[in-house]
Design an enzyme around this catalytic site. Structure first.
Site, PDB file in Angstrom:
ATOM      1  N   HIS A 458       0.827  -1.208   0.000  1.00 33.87           N
ATOM      2  CA  HIS A 458       0.000   0.000   0.000  1.00 33.87           C
ATOM      3  C   HIS A 458       0.861   1.258   0.000  1.00 33.87           C
ATOM      4  CE1 HIS A 458      -3.723  -2.315   1.615  1.00 33.87           C
ATOM      5  NE2 HIS A 458      -3.580  -2.411   0.316  1.00 33.87           N
ATOM      6  N   ASP A 719     -18.675   7.162 -17.906  1.00 33.75           N
ATOM      7  CA  ASP A 719     -19.895   6.356 -17.991  1.00 33.75           C
ATOM      8  C   ASP A 719     -19.947   5.552 -19.281  1.00 33.75           C
ATOM      9  OD1 ASP A 719     -21.450   6.463 -15.655  1.00 33.75           O
ATOM     10  OD2 ASP A 719     -22.049   8.518 -16.069  1.00 33.75           O
ATOM     11  N   CYS A 766     -15.412  15.253 -21.972  1.00 34.80           N
ATOM     12  CA  CYS A 766     -15.277  15.794 -20.611  1.00 34.80           C
ATOM     13  C   CYS A 766     -14.993  14.701 -19.588  1.00 34.80           C
ATOM     14  CB  CYS A 766     -16.536  16.565 -20.205  1.00 34.80           C
ATOM     15  SG  CYS A 766     -18.048  15.591 -20.279  1.00 34.80           S
TER      16      CYS A 766
END
Length: 836
Positions: A458, A719, A766
């Site tokens: 991590h 999306d 965008c």
């Protein structure tokens, strides 16, 4: 314990309107999964006992407790929805777990205003958790006062045939092969834990002769399950079938250890050069500077004989302090949309709640140890379990436990993180922790080198995210390097040079200075237009969510705002903003942008982005539900109000309106007609430009038809990627594969640009792809004429455009459409248009 089986009348524990359970704004309560019950929207600030009985459970955070009445009925009282997130702040318990209480006795004092401001809802639940034995008959109908009769509880005299078998002891099981890369380490274990917590059933994971509860992160990691291992899952309880299906699905997804390009981790080699330590690159970069060695906290011997209650209280207070610190880190990561950082510290927060860890520390304190030593011993015991598994990834995860050891010890000892770094320091340590890394980054450390650690730790992930050169697995020799000695950290090539010559120092400085000058040059030219070498103009705008961000974008040279997300006005509040508030907010963005144009997207909520004051039905697939423009069809008054506010900004010519989640032409035509009607009502002689977001494949395929009626198109690649690839971009196991440079996405972008060109419309991007310099030539080549990026990247993207030949970009980009994968596209881009 009394159990007289007599009917019982509960008195109202609060005053306020009474609600049916199915109208509660929480799916779990509303579905009856917790049991039958009723809800009250409280008007007072103290919860009282609804009957005589014994408190059998109190939530750690004080927001809920359960009473067992004398007839055996168990009544859960839960103040507010999602109040667990307050972590006890605003709640004062007036009765203890195990105490006998009388009807009407005050139990919990709470801060009404705080819950109203910070939580999902004030609505409070009164749930009969053993509804299988008792039935509930409401008495109060609309509003009730404290102490008035609320409902009657009686022993069930008969049960339906289908409940003849006691569901609470039903058990189901399944076997599954683990596909998580590296096995069941911290992040996948956190996913399993979170999944298990969504159900009331008790679930366990079995591997070999070992078993762990699915809600114990440490227990799950301690099983030592590797990639490809077969495990058995069992679930027992009322919703065991659903729990089992969800857990099998969670165990079957593939969580990539890396979200970006994997780091090539070569094993540490024996030293072949004098004064050079060889390690593994965890984050690339080249720096020079003085070495600064960090050490951990060492505790003196414990004298023993401590007050158990006092030490338990000290540990609780320290744990809560660290939880608060981690929550702040999580909030900052979410604001920056840093998914990797968020996942790492969400796992840390889960570890701090882990029963195996907390029980071990508590047991040691009860034997007379100090809280400091009990916590250290509990952590080290769990680290030993993980290290004994002999698997590198699990050894790296032990470092997360050591992080929590140091943080809680500091809180117990009243110490702050106290290292003061010299300027330009390269920090060395046996093994740093994630929270150390964040502190070192904030103190402007130049680089990191560790004796242990791995390229998939991590710390490595965070270092890459911070652009901080990091070298791991250097061996213990690095700890012998004198404090303050000047070294060169060539992380990209896995080298720590302990005695670099003056010429080598000068070379490193020159390389870094060249990089710095280039960044500065990009910034000084950021206000200039972005033209390709053959004269094609590409507008580079900014994505913003407020007037403050718009001002930052303007200062960074943005050619305009390519996307203003208006959701910032609607979230984290109890009522919708009115028309005047919206108009002022939109005007402030226009004012911040000088004479530049601003594209304002209408509200995109619904589905997975819920508003408290906008109740919408719970959806099985939120990202496929009532989102964007679809929500406007359900609540048209909300969009009407927003359009009115937008039409009143000045000058209106600089305002462009963008519609989200459009999938067919009729949706666009309906909004355009409504916009025209509002222009007439407001006596406007002009209508602002109206654009459509291309976010779903249907819109890309219909781009030509949409462009006929829209003024411009703007591609939301985030999306569009998830809908085209059928992968949730927020899914921990799939996010790394949602790559907008996939050939299928490029084909949709190409089709969008071609369709728009037939009607003389321009196309912008965008989504996140616009901010990726590797993608800039491809987008320009496919016909995109506007890129809307994050404000700090405006200068870099403009500089990238200025070095491109648009004609060559067109030719090469079309060839990319025939490649087989996003990886192949990225390799081709790096070959054709290398990033220097």
């Amino acid at each position: 314990m009394p159990n007289n089986n007599n009917p019982l009348t509960l008195s109202a524990p609060l005053s306020g309107p009474v609600l049916a359970l199915n109208s509660v704004p929480d799916e779990v309560f509303a579905s009856g999964a917790m049991g039958d019950g009723i809800a009250i929207d409280p008007l007072n600030d103290c919860l009282h006992a609804p009957c005589d009985g014994v408190i059998i459970h109190v939530a750690r955070t004080g927001h809920a407790l359960t009473i067992r009445a004398d007839n055996g009925a168990e009544v859960l009282m839960h103040v507010g929805i999602d109040t667990v997130e307050l972590n006890g702040e605003g709640f004062a318990l007036l009765a203890k777990d195990g105490a006998r209480v009388s009807e009407g006795q005050p139990l919990v004092q709470f801060d009404l205003d705080r819950i109203a401001r910070q939580c999902k809802s004030l609505v409070s639940l009164i749930i009969l958790t053993n509804s299988d034995r008792f039935e509930l008959q409401p008495i109060a109908s609309k509003t009730v006062k404290l102490g008035e009769s609320l409902m009657r509880i009686a022993l069930r005299t008969s049960a339906p045939v289908q409940t003849a078998v006691d569901n609470s002891v039903t058990q189901v099981s399944a076997t599954v092969r683990i596909t998580h890369r590296g096995g069941l380490h911290a992040r996948p274990a956190a996913l399993i834990r979170k999944t298990a917590q969504g159900f009331s059933s008790q679930s366990q994971l079995h591997f070999g002769d070992k078993t762990a509860a699915c809600d114990s992160l440490i227990g799950l990691m301690g099983l030592g399950i590797g990639e490809g291992d077969e495990v058995r899952v069992t679930s027992r309880g009322k919703d065991c079938e659903a729990a089992l299906q969800a857990l099998v699905a969670a165990l079957s997804v593939t969580i990539q250890e890396e979200q970006h390009a994997p780091v090539i981790a070569t094993p540490r080699r024996a030293n072949t050069e004098a004064n050079v330590l060889q390690g593994v690159c965890a984050a690339p970069g080249l720096v020079c500077g003085p070495l600064f060695r960090m050490t951990g906290i060492e505790l003196p011997q414990d004298s023993g004989n401590h007050s158990v209650d006092e030490q338990l209280q000290r540990l609780d207070a320290a744990l809560e302090q660290v939880r608060g610190e981690i929550r702040n880190t999580l909030d900052q990561a979410r604001q920056r949309k840093n998914v990797e950082e968020e996942e790492i510290f969400a796992a840390h927060l889960a570890l701090l709640e882990d029963p195996a860890l907390l029980d071990a520390a508590t047991a040691t304190i009860e034997q007379g140890s100090a809280a400091t030593h009990a916590w250290r011993d509990a952590i080290q015991a769990q680290c030993a379990v993980l290290l004994a598994l002999g698997k590198p990834l699990f050894a790296e995860r032990a470092n997360d436990l050591r992080d929590l050891q140091q943080r809680v010890l500091r809180a117990l000892l009243g110490e702050a993180w106290h290292f003061e770094l010299p300027a330009g320091a390269i920090v060395s340590a046996h093994e740093l922790t994630p929270s150390d890394l964040l502190q070192l980054s904030a103190q402007q450390a130049a680089g990191i080198c560790m004796a242990e650690g791995g390229a998939t730790s991590h710390v490595a992930i965070l270092a890459r995210g911070k652009g901080l050169p990091c070298l791991v697995a250097l061996g213990s020799e690095v700890l012998d390097v004198p404090q303050g000695q000047r070294v060169v950290l060539d992380a990209s090539n896995g080298r720590l040079e302990l005695a670099p010559s003056e010429a080598r120092h000068a070379e490193v400085h020159q390389t870094r200075e060249t990089q710095k000058q280039r960044r500065q040059q990009q910034q000084t030219q950021a206000r200039q237009p972005a033209l390709t070498t053959d004269g094609v103009t590409v507008e580079v705008a900014a994505n913003v969510a407020s007037s403050a961000e718009a001002q930052m974008a303007f200062d960074n040279g943005a050619d305009g705002v390519g996307l203003l997300r208006t959701e910032f006005l609607f979230v984290d509040r109890r009522t919708a903003p009115d028309e005047q508030e919206q108009r002022q907010a939109y005007q402030a963005v226009l004012d911040a942008m000088g004479d530049k144009s601003v594209i304002i997207r209408t509200i995109d909520v619904g589905g997975d982005k819920q508003l408290d004051y906008l109740p919408l039905p719970v959806e099985a697939n939120p990202v496929l539900g009532l989102r964007g423009i679809r929500m406007a069809q359900v609540r048209p008054e909300l969009l009407d109000q927003q359009l009115r506010a937008l039409l009143q900004v000045s000058p209106l010519a600089r305002c462009r309106i963008l519609l989200p989640m459009v999938s067919e032409v009729d949706e666009l035509l309906q909004i355009r007609q409504r916009l025209d009607e509002l222009c007439v009502e407001l006596e406007l002689t002009q209508r602002p430009e109206l654009g459509v977001m291309i976010e779903v494949p249907a819109a890309a395929l219909m781009a030509e038809q949409l462009a006929k009626h829209a003024d411009f198109l703007s591609i939301g690649t985030n999306d569009l990627s998830q809908y085209t690839l059928a992968m949730d971009r927020d899914h921990a196991g799939l996010a790394a594969r949602v790559d907008a440079l996939h050939p299928a996405l490029l084909r949709l972008i190409a089709q969008t640009c071609a369709g728009a060109a037939k009607h003389g419309r321009w196309v912008g991007v965008c989504g996140a792809l616009a901010s990726d310099p590797l993608a800039t030539p491809v987008l320009v080549g496919l016909g995109v004429s506007e890129l809307s990026v994050s404000a700090p990247q405006i200068g870099e993207i403009k500089d990238r455009v200025r070095h491109l030949d648009a004609a060559q970009c067109r030719q090469l980009s079309l060839e990319l459409l025939d490649l087989s994968s996003a990886k192949a596209v990225r390799q081709a881009c790096q070959h054709h248009w290398p990033l220097s």
